[in-house]
Design a protein around this motif. Structure first.
Motif, short mmCIF file in Angstrom:
data_model
loop_
_atom_site.label_atom_id
_atom_site.label_comp_id
_atom_site.label_asym_id
_atom_site.label_seq_id
_atom_site.Cartn_x
_atom_site.Cartn_y
_atom_site.Cartn_z
N LYS A 681 0.82 -1.20 0.00
CA LYS A 681 0.00 0.00 0.00
C LYS A 681 0.86 1.26 0.00
CE LYS A 681 -3.87 -2.07 2.53
NZ LYS A 681 -4.69 -1.99 3.77
N ARG A 682 0.46 2.21 -0.86
CA ARG A 682 1.00 3.56 -0.77
C ARG A 682 0.04 4.46 -0.01
NH1 ARG A 682 0.50 8.56 -2.79
NH2 ARG A 682 -1.18 7.99 -4.21
N VAL A 683 -1.24 4.39 -0.35
CA VAL A 683 -2.27 5.20 0.32
C VAL A 683 -2.71 4.46 1.58
CG1 VAL A 683 -4.54 6.24 0.12
CG2 VAL A 683 -3.02 6.19 -1.86
N ILE A 684 -2.48 5.06 2.73
CA ILE A 684 -2.77 4.40 4.01
C ILE A 684 -3.73 5.22 4.87
CG2 ILE A 684 -0.60 3.12 4.05
CD1 ILE A 684 0.55 5.30 5.86
N THR A 685 -4.39 6.21 4.25
CA THR A 685 -5.34 7.04 4.98
C THR A 685 -6.70 6.34 5.06
OG1 THR A 685 -4.24 9.04 4.19
CG2 THR A 685 -6.44 9.30 5.12
N LYS A 686 -7.22 6.23 6.24
CA LYS A 686 -8.47 5.52 6.47
C LYS A 686 -9.63 6.16 5.70
CE LYS A 686 -11.35 3.81 10.29
NZ LYS A 686 -11.51 3.80 11.77
N GLY A 687 -10.43 5.32 5.06
CA GLY A 687 -11.63 5.79 4.38
C GLY A 687 -11.40 6.44 3.04
N THR A 688 -10.19 6.36 2.49
CA THR A 688 -9.89 7.01 1.22
C THR A 688 -10.46 6.21 0.05
OG1 THR A 688 -7.85 7.92 2.11
CG2 THR A 688 -8.05 7.84 -0.28
N ASP A 689 -11.07 6.90 -0.89
CA ASP A 689 -11.56 6.29 -2.12
C ASP A 689 -10.36 6.08 -3.04
OD1 ASP A 689 -12.75 5.45 -4.45
OD2 ASP A 689 -14.01 7.24 -4.71
N LEU A 690 -9.91 4.84 -3.18
CA LEU A 690 -8.69 4.56 -3.93
C LEU A 690 -8.83 4.88 -5.42
CD1 LEU A 690 -7.41 1.26 -2.30
CD2 LEU A 690 -6.90 3.62 -1.69
N SER A 691 -10.06 4.95 -5.91
CA SER A 691 -10.25 5.25 -7.33
C SER A 691 -9.88 6.69 -7.65
CB SER A 691 -11.71 4.99 -7.74
OG SER A 691 -12.59 5.91 -7.10
N THR A 692 -9.74 7.53 -6.63
CA THR A 692 -9.36 8.92 -6.84
C THR A 692 -7.90 9.17 -6.50
OG1 THR A 692 -9.95 9.58 -4.58
CG2 THR A 692 -11.71 9.61 -6.24
N GLN A 693 -7.14 8.10 -6.28
CA GLN A 693 -5.75 8.24 -5.87
C GLN A 693 -4.81 7.73 -6.96
OE1 GLN A 693 -5.00 9.72 -2.74
NE2 GLN A 693 -7.20 10.11 -3.02
N ASN A 694 -3.69 8.40 -7.09
CA ASN A 694 -2.68 8.00 -8.06
C ASN A 694 -1.86 6.84 -7.52
OD1 ASN A 694 -0.96 8.06 -10.33
ND2 ASN A 694 0.48 9.38 -9.22
N MET A 695 -1.84 5.73 -8.23
CA MET A 695 -1.02 4.57 -7.88
C MET A 695 -1.14 4.25 -6.39
SD MET A 695 0.26 3.77 -10.81
CE MET A 695 1.47 2.57 -10.33
N PRO A 696 -2.31 3.85 -5.92
CA PRO A 696 -2.49 3.63 -4.48
C PRO A 696 -1.71 2.45 -3.94
CG PRO A 696 -4.42 2.90 -5.71
CD PRO A 696 -3.54 3.62 -6.69
N VAL A 697 -1.30 1.52 -4.80
CA VAL A 697 -0.57 0.34 -4.33
C VAL A 697 0.51 -0.04 -5.34
CG1 VAL A 697 -2.60 -0.58 -3.12
CG2 VAL A 697 -2.10 -1.35 -5.45
N ILE A 698 1.50 -0.77 -4.86
CA ILE A 698 2.40 -1.51 -5.74
C ILE A 698 1.78 -2.90 -5.91
CG2 ILE A 698 4.67 -2.58 -5.98
CD1 ILE A 698 5.87 -0.35 -4.39
#
Length: 757
Positions: A681-698
């Motif tokens: 995981k790159r995005v680790i903020t609780k409740g974040t909509d991953l579809s709006t995040q750039n490259m949320p995971v490796i």
């Protein structure tokens, strides 16, 4: 290259072992594991750290080279994985990063935003290993990429280990064991050629120069490109010297040194545009783009993965020197005393161009040939120096009806890190996204702030293993460190800022071992470690809310582990398993009511690790390991009134695994291995909509390697290594905002000729 055979059970059909620097063509992506060991018999003298170079060494290591561990690994209540010299040579692992692919639970880091981390940057079980690398038991500083040419083995100790190391070691540490001179004449050389114009040569010369004295010289020279990358280069030379006298006598003196020079072209990575999870939002402020621009970039194609976005003037120069003098004396009846003095210095001078945000100009939004990529200029000028003296003793005695094996010592350390920050001068030309030019104009640098961190430490430790009977033993360790850290920053205008921190750290460990049979053990252990403000980089901060502020409490990590280790198949194969839970406390967080900074944040990592190493048959060897973990952040809040909550740990995969197996057929050895890393995981903020995040995971990935070797004669062998056999494309590292990545190397190969003489 020594011929692979049963090292403890002679194989009459096999050719005699060769005295070579490379062992039998095969194998081993040694996952390095909690190698087992048979129960040690009491001896009049304790084993020294020196490891003899012999072709009869097995992949299954019996004991640690660290004298603080007084028992065989089978009876040590801790996960200790050992990657042997044979493993490194057979896999062609030339850097510490490549060596550590053989142990589960370790991942690599890239850096913040547009910046690129310098040197070896690892994470183990959810925690950074920064400044937790040791050489022969002494802390090794510096942001350098370490080479393996002068290593006998790499020991990976997992779990909080403050009692062994002092500060840090929240999730464990690495101990690199240097090659040492030994009695007898034993010499070899290798020549390696490979894809990407790889060229590397090594030499290992050991000569007995007297009845009790020996001299050893290890050398390395390398001039190589990097597979899948244009213009990136790794060049370097290395020299390891070792002179030992008194071998085979009660008093031994070791004088050894290591000298590394590197002149590389560093890699600033490539943009993530066109990757499946790439996402560009319209954003606001300086990064604002229209919806049309965002849509165009989100539909944009990938760049050529070989593109080099740096400058022709990018460079990375490393100078690393280390000199060590050690004296050991056996007093008899199981007592050995030793004194070790070391001076070491690592210098890193690097200019690198990193990549940033993509821009699709409004007027030509539908013409990708006009799109540009922002570039950032980065400079590192850092020198790390260490002066260390250790005095220690190991002894055995009986007291209160128990058999004791005791290790105690005093350590004096003087560490210094001197670094500069820089302002850029001039303008850096944005790169054409799909056709970059390394001759573009780039900004220069002007020195800004010089920061010096100095730490003086007095450490005292004691470890005792008390054997109750043949089945039960207890183990404990205690260490106290009194240190003073001073950080001094001098700005370009002469303004001086000075910060001090002086305190005492106390770390301890305790464990119990039950042996239902002589070749098996069940254990439980508890250990802690402390990381004080500025303890990782010797830099304190005047910012009241910063974790490195001297008014902050040290972070404390506690690990509890329950495990078992077994030697099977006539002690040829070791199996080990452990369940563990580590909690790191005293991290900075924001109180959601008062909006004040409080040290109430925690990170919890728990899991299970299973490993196997050794021989299944005289011809069939295997090393394997798997780690399943769960990582969670607790009470980690940031932003106004703690509105942003982090609940996961960045770059911490839930599942990692590695396996390597080899089989010998007369003069031919074939090896095949694979490693797996689950989603990170790159995005680790609780409740974040991953579809709006750039490259949320490796994304998760598998990589498979193979090897084939042939023994032409007693002196000559040739080995072929093919890496990433199925040409798997995968992200190796991703920066913290998801805009920049490095890919794992594509299919590549090396061929190595080894000659012993």
């Amino acid at each position: 290259m020594a011929y692979i055979k049963s090292r403890k059970h002679g194989l009459s059909t096999s050719p005699a072992p060769l005295r070579s620097n490379l062992i039998g063509a095969a194998v081993l992506a040694s996952l390095a594991l909690p190698a087992g060991a048979q129960t040690a018999e009491n001896a009049s003298t304790l084993p020294t750290v020196t490891v003899q170079d012999t072709s009869t060494v097995d992949y299954k290591v019996e004991t640690s080279a660290n004298p603080k561990y007084t028992q065989p690994l089978l009876d040590t209540p801790k996960t200790i994985q050992v990657i042997t010299k044979q493993t490194l040579e057979e896999q062609g692992a030339v850097t510490l990063t490549e060596a550590l692919r053989n142990t589960p639970g370790i991942t690599m880091q890239l850096g913040e935003g547009g910046n690129t981390s310098a040197g070896d940057t690892f994470q183990l079980r959810g925690f950074s290993l920064q400044q937790n690398t040791f050489v022969d038991g002494i802390r090794d500083l510096g942001a350098v990429t370490r080479d393996t040419f002068n290593l006998e083995q790499v020991e990976v100790v997992k779990g909080a280990a403050g009692a062994e190391t002092g500060r840090g070691a929240a999730s464990g540490y690495l101990n690199l064991i240097s090659k040492q001179a030994h009695l007898g004449d034993d010499s070899s050389g290798t020549l390696t050629l490979g894809t990407a114009e790889k060229k590397r040569a090594t030499v290992d010369l050991n000569r007995q120069v007297g009845e009790t004295s020996a001299l050893r010289v290890n050398g390395m020279v390398q001039d190589s490109g990097v597979d899948g990358r244009d213009e990136v280069e790794n060049k370097g030379t290395g020299l390891g010297l070792s002179y030992v006298t008194g071998l085979g006598t009660p008093t031994r003196m070791h004088l050894y040194s290591q000298h590394i020079r590197q002149d590389n072209v560093p890699d600033g990575g490539i943009p993530t545009i066109g990757m499946p999870d790439y996402y560009r939002a319209t954003a606001t402020g300086t990064n604002a783009v229209t919806q049309a621009q965002a849509n165009a970039m989100n539909a944009g194609r990938r760049v050529d993965t070989e593109n080099f976005y740096g400058s022709k003037d990018d460079y990375e120069k490393v100078t690393a020197d280390m000199v060590t003098f050690k004296v050991e004396h056996d007093l008899g009846q199981g007592t050995t005393i030793r004194n070790v003095t070391r001076w070491g210095q690592n210098e890193m001078d690097r200019e690198l161009t990193g990549v940033g945000a993509v821009t699709a100009p409004t007027a030509t939004v539908n013409d990708p040939s006009t799109w540009t990529l922002a570039r950032s200029r980065q400079k590192v000028d850092q020198t790390n120096t260490i002066l260390a003296n250790q005095t220690s003793a190991n002894t055995m005695f009986n007291a209160l009806g128990l058999e004791h094996s005791l290790a105690a010592g005093v350590e004096l350390l003087k560490e210094e890190q001197e670094s500069y920050s820089f302002n850029t001068v001039g303008t850096t030309t944005a790169a054409n996204l799909y056709n970059p030019n390394s001759n573009d104009t780039m900004a220069g640098f002007a020195k800004n702030v010089k920061t010096t961190g100095e730490m003086s430490t007095l450490g005292v430790y004691v470890f005792d293993n008390a054997k109750i009977n043949d089945q039960y033993s207890i183990n404990g360790g205690l260490r106290a460190d009194r240190y003073k850290l001073t950080t001094r920053a001098v700005a370009a205008d002469g303004t001086v800022t000075k910060l001090d921190d002086e305190r005492t750290l106390l770390s301890w460990s305790v464990g119990g071992v039950y042996k239902p049979i002589p070749d098996g053990s069940v254990y439980v252990s508890y250990a802690d470690s402390q990381t004080p403000p500025g303890g990782n980089n010797l830099q304190l901060s005047s910012t009241a809310t910063n974790q490195a502020n001297p008014d902050m409490d040290p972070q404390t990590t506690r690990t509890v582990e329950l495990g078992t280790k077994w030697d099977l198949l006539d002690k040829r194969l070791n199996l080990a398993a452990a369940v563990f839970r580590s909690v790191n406390d005293k991290q900075t967080s924001i109180d959601p009511i008062t909006n004040a900074t409080v040290q109430e944040g925690k990170t919890e990592v728990k899991g299970i690790e299973v490993a196997a190493v050794g021989q299944i048959t005289n011809f069939w060897q295997i090393t394997a390991g798997v780690a399943k973990t769960e990582s969670e952040q607790i009470d980690q809040r940031s932003g106004t009134n703690g509105a942003t909550v982090s609940d996961s740990v960045r770059w911490s995969p839930d599942l990692t695994a590695t396996v390597w197996t080899s089989y010998q057929i007369k003069s031919t050895t074939l090896g095949l291995g694979t490693r797996y890393v689950s989603e990170q995981k790159r995005v680790i903020t609780k409740g974040t909509d991953l579809s709006t995040q750039n490259m949320p995971v490796i994304p998760s990935y598998w990589v498979t390697d193979m090897m084939a070797a042939y023994q032409f004669s007693k002196q000559l062998s040739v080995r072929l290594n093919v890496y990433n056999l199925f040409d798997e494309e995968y992200i190796s590292t991703l920066n913290n905002n998801g805009s920049r990545m490095t890919l794992g190397a594509p299919r590549s190969a090396t061929i190595t000729a080894a000659y012993s003489f």
